[in-house]
Write an enzyme that holds these catalytic residues in place. Structure first.
Site, PDB file in Angstrom:
ATOM      1  N   ALA A  69       0.845  -1.188   0.000  1.00 34.32           N
ATOM      2  CA  ALA A  69       0.000   0.000   0.000  1.00 34.32           C
ATOM      3  C   ALA A  69       0.883   1.242   0.000  1.00 34.32           C
ATOM      4  O   ALA A  69       1.874   1.313   0.726  1.00 34.32           O
ATOM      5  CB  ALA A  69      -0.898  -0.018   1.236  1.00 34.32           C
ATOM      6  N   CYS A 116      -3.365  -8.086   6.367  1.00 34.46           N
ATOM      7  CA  CYS A 116      -3.125  -6.708   6.802  1.00 34.46           C
ATOM      8  C   CYS A 116      -3.324  -6.579   8.313  1.00 34.46           C
ATOM      9  O   CYS A 116      -4.383  -6.915   8.841  1.00 34.46           O
ATOM     10  CB  CYS A 116      -4.043  -5.741   6.067  1.00 34.46           C
ATOM     11  SG  CYS A 116      -3.702  -4.031   6.544  1.00 34.46           S
ATOM     12  N   LYS A 159      -3.272 -14.077   0.378  1.00 35.37           N
ATOM     13  CA  LYS A 159      -2.019 -13.708   1.046  1.00 35.37           C
ATOM     14  C   LYS A 159      -2.313 -13.551   2.535  1.00 35.37           C
ATOM     15  O   LYS A 159      -3.257 -12.859   2.915  1.00 35.37           O
ATOM     16  CB  LYS A 159      -1.468 -12.416   0.461  1.00 35.37           C
ATOM     17  CG  LYS A 159      -0.140 -12.013   1.085  1.00 35.37           C
ATOM     18  CD  LYS A 159       0.589 -11.001   0.207  1.00 35.37           C
ATOM     19  CE  LYS A 159       1.900 -10.543   0.804  1.00 35.37           C
ATOM     20  NZ  LYS A 159       1.741  -9.645   1.935  1.00 35.37           N
ATOM     21  N   GLY A 164       8.740 -12.310   2.930  1.00 38.03           N
ATOM     22  CA  GLY A 164       9.309 -11.846   4.181  1.00 38.03           C
ATOM     23  C   GLY A 164      10.816 -11.958   4.230  1.00 38.03           C
ATOM     24  O   GLY A 164      11.382 -13.060   4.187  1.00 38.03           O
ATOM     25  N   GLY A 169       9.463  -7.434  -1.209  1.00 38.82           N
ATOM     26  CA  GLY A 169       8.758  -6.185  -0.940  1.00 38.82           C
ATOM     27  C   GLY A 169       9.712  -5.042  -0.685  1.00 38.82           C
ATOM     28  O   GLY A 169      10.210  -4.395  -1.619  1.00 38.82           O
ATOM     29  N   ARG A 170      10.028  -4.822   0.589  1.00 36.72           N
ATOM     30  CA  ARG A 170      10.785  -3.618   0.955  1.00 36.72           C
ATOM     31  C   ARG A 170      12.124  -3.510   0.244  1.00 36.72           C
ATOM     32  O   ARG A 170      12.558  -2.398  -0.072  1.00 36.72           O
ATOM     33  CB  ARG A 170      10.966  -3.587   2.483  1.00 36.72           C
ATOM     34  CG  ARG A 170       9.658  -3.268   3.206  1.00 36.72           C
ATOM     35  CD  ARG A 170       9.747  -3.570   4.680  1.00 36.72           C
ATOM     36  NE  ARG A 170       9.909  -5.011   4.913  1.00 36.72           N
ATOM     37  CZ  ARG A 170      10.188  -5.553   6.091  1.00 36.72           C
ATOM     38  NH1 ARG A 170      10.338  -4.779   7.144  1.00 36.72           N
ATOM     39  NH2 ARG A 170      10.294  -6.864   6.220  1.00 36.72           N
TER      40      ARG A 170
HETATM   41  C1  LIG Z   1       4.639  -0.150   3.033  1.00 41.03           C
HETATM   42  C2  LIG Z   1       4.080  -1.544   2.987  1.00 41.03           C
HETATM   43  C3  LIG Z   1       2.803  -1.745   2.502  1.00 41.03           C
HETATM   44  C4  LIG Z   1       2.270  -3.041   2.423  1.00 41.03           C
HETATM   45  N1  LIG Z   1       1.031  -3.211   1.889  1.00 41.03           N
HETATM   46  C5  LIG Z   1       0.554  -4.473   1.703  1.00 41.03           C
HETATM   47  C6  LIG Z   1      -0.679  -4.691   1.017  1.00 41.03           C
HETATM   48  O1  LIG Z   1      -1.346  -3.754   0.542  1.00 41.03           O
HETATM   49  N2  LIG Z   1      -1.114  -5.971   0.897  1.00 41.03           N
HETATM   50  C7  LIG Z   1      -0.395  -7.036   1.388  1.00 41.03           C
HETATM   51  O2  LIG Z   1      -0.827  -8.180   1.247  1.00 41.03           O
HETATM   52  N3  LIG Z   1       0.788  -6.861   2.004  1.00 41.03           N
HETATM   53  C8  LIG Z   1       1.273  -5.616   2.160  1.00 41.03           C
HETATM   54  N4  LIG Z   1       2.505  -5.437   2.741  1.00 41.03           N
HETATM   55  C9  LIG Z   1       3.300  -6.622   3.136  1.00 41.03           C
HETATM   56  C10 LIG Z   1       4.256  -7.048   2.011  1.00 41.03           C
HETATM   57  O3  LIG Z   1       3.538  -7.478   0.873  1.00 41.03           O
HETATM   58  C11 LIG Z   1       5.204  -8.175   2.460  1.00 41.03           C
HETATM   59  O4  LIG Z   1       4.465  -9.328   2.755  1.00 41.03           O
HETATM   60  C12 LIG Z   1       6.029  -7.769   3.680  1.00 41.03           C
HETATM   61  O5  LIG Z   1       6.543  -6.466   3.538  1.00 41.03           O
HETATM   62  C13 LIG Z   1       7.185  -8.738   3.936  1.00 41.03           C
HETATM   63  O6  LIG Z   1       8.025  -8.800   2.828  1.00 41.03           O
HETATM   64  P1  LIG Z   1       9.436  -7.965   2.718  1.00 41.03           P
HETATM   65  O7  LIG Z   1      10.266  -8.347   3.911  1.00 41.03           O
HETATM   66  O8  LIG Z   1      10.005  -8.443   1.413  1.00 41.03           O
HETATM   67  O9  LIG Z   1       9.104  -6.514   2.734  1.00 41.03           O
HETATM   68  C14 LIG Z   1       3.037  -4.158   2.852  1.00 41.03           C
HETATM   69  C15 LIG Z   1       4.334  -3.932   3.343  1.00 41.03           C
HETATM   70  C16 LIG Z   1       4.857  -2.665   3.407  1.00 41.03           C
HETATM   71  C17 LIG Z   1       6.260  -2.483   3.910  1.00 41.03           C
END
Ligand SMILES: Cc1cc2nc3c(=O)[nH]c(=O)nc-3n(C[C@H](O)[C@H](O)[C@H](O)COP(=O)(O)O)c2cc1C
Length: 354
Positions: free
Chosen positions: A26, A108, A147, A209, A232-233
């Site tokens: 998001a 979420c 998810k 993750g 993601g990040r």
């Molecule tokens: C800013 C932000 C917004 C996110 N928004 C969503 C979202 O809209 N839907 C969702 O399923 N996960 C959302 N996530 C979770 C990510 O999809 C992901 O599962 C999580 O960040 C872990 O992965 P990472 O360590 O690669 O960031 C969001 C994460 C972040 C950091």
């Protein structure tokens, strides 16, 4: 064991060309982010979560999330909500907008969402969660994915109980971010749970993750048996990490390449959100692109202060003049925006008429 990330795999009849998926985020996963992710090797990209209530009420901003470009496919659009009938109507709308997969958010952790009975709370209401998946899967022809997090509380294993039930209800894929909702983003993602989920279901599982490098991606794929990893990040302002993960391409981007990617990102985002919204939205991206010691700190501060995105582009070109040619090349490769599915051309019932 070496795992080939360039290997394609399938979510029912949708072919995913690589084993890397770009995470829904998001406030981040705009079209420009998703298209860039595809260019750098993501086999599947996903929209940020879209409110099914917003779609039901034809909220203009919510409808804006349904803009899909030709070069995004395969694309999942993610919806969230708590009412099976509203979710199934939202699913029909996102498919009409061009989604190849409908993704459902059961992860979420944010209170604004969970207090409405949506997002991660559904992990502790399996009957309702299954009713949502069943309603959505019955409403659309495309595959439905879910998810989720590991559960609500620390140490929860709810995902292992609910996962097989969601599959029985019609989920064609499960993505697991194995942190609890309570953890938010603290601690580590515990991918031993991902391995257990892989054993518990017959459908492909995506591991989300803390995937930040090729080495970590290989390790998680090899030790869990997941079909793909989600990033993601680590991809925020850093599409090069996707190239590193998929192809082992460790070359650091030059300043020109960084400036060029950011300029294209800025222009694309302005086209999608309009200048006013894009100006505020983009500020966090300046730090993400220009940080990591790539540009001096005061330069980022300077960009954040500028009032127009055109000013930002001018300043970037002054700092890295060689970027101009790269921008031209990148923009020439992008499909014509006229190829987008325009909201106005959607069936009238979707845009709010009769
Ligand atoms: C800013 C932000 C917004 C996110 N928004 C969503 C979202 O809209 N839907 C969702 O399923 N996960 C959302 N996530 C979770 C990510 O999809 C992901 O599962 C999580 O960040 C872990 O992965 P990472 O360590 O690669 O960031 C969001 C994460 C972040 C950091």
């Amino acid at each position: 064991m070496q795992v080939d990330l360039r290997q394609s795999w399938w979510i029912r009849d949708v072919e995913i060309p690589t084993r890397l998926v770009l995470a829904p985020m998001a406030g981040v996963s705009v079209q420009a982010f998703r298209r860039q992710g595809r260019r750098y090797g993501a086999g599947l990209v996903c929209s940020e979560m879209v409110s099914c209530a917003g779609l039901e009420h034809r909220n203009e901003r919510t409808l804006g999330y349904l803009r899909v470009a030709r070069d995004e496919h395969p694309l999942a659009i993610q919806i969230f909500g708590s009412e099976p009938s509203v979710m199934s109507e939202a699913a029909r709308m996102v498919v009409a907008a061009g989604a190849d997969i409908v993704d459902i958010n059961f992860g979420c952790p944010v209170r604004k969402v969970t207090k409405t009975g949506a997002g991660a709370t559904l992990l502790e209401d399996p009957d309702r969660a299954c009713a949502i998946v069943d309603a959505v899967a019955s409403a659309v022809d495309v595959p439905v994915s879910v998810k989720m997090r590991r559960g609500l509380g620390d140490g929860s294993r709810a995902c292992l109980v609910i996962g097989p039930r969601l599959v029985a209800a019609g989920a064609a894929t499960l993505t697991l971010h194995p942190r609890s909702a309570r953890q938010m983003y603290t601690g580590d993602a515990d991918h031993t749970l991902t391995a257990e989920l892989v054993d518990a279901v017959e459908v492909p599982v995506i591991a989300s993750g803390d995937i930040t490098s090729r080495a970590r991606a290989q390790e998680v794929l090899a030790t869990t048996g997941a079909a793909a990893v989600m990033v993601g990040r680590a991809a925020q302002g850093n599409p090069w990490t996707l190239g590193e993960i998929v192809d082992g391409d460790t070359a650091e981007p030059s300043r020109e390449e960084i400036a060029a990617e950011l300029i294209v990102f800025v222009r694309e985002t302005v086209r999608e959100l309009g200048e006013r919204r894009a100006t505020g939205f983009l500020k966090k991206f300046y730090g993400w692109y220009l940080g990591r010691g790539r540009f001096p700190k005061p330069f980022k501060q300077e960009l954040v202060q500028l009032e127009s995105t055109e000013g930002v582009v001018t300043r970037l070109l002054a700092a890295a003049p060689g970027a101009a040619d790269l921008v031209e090349r990148l923009e020439a490769e992008l499909p014509d925006p006229a190829d987008e599915i325009l909201l106005d051309s959607m069936p009238i019932s979707i845009y709010g008429g009769g």
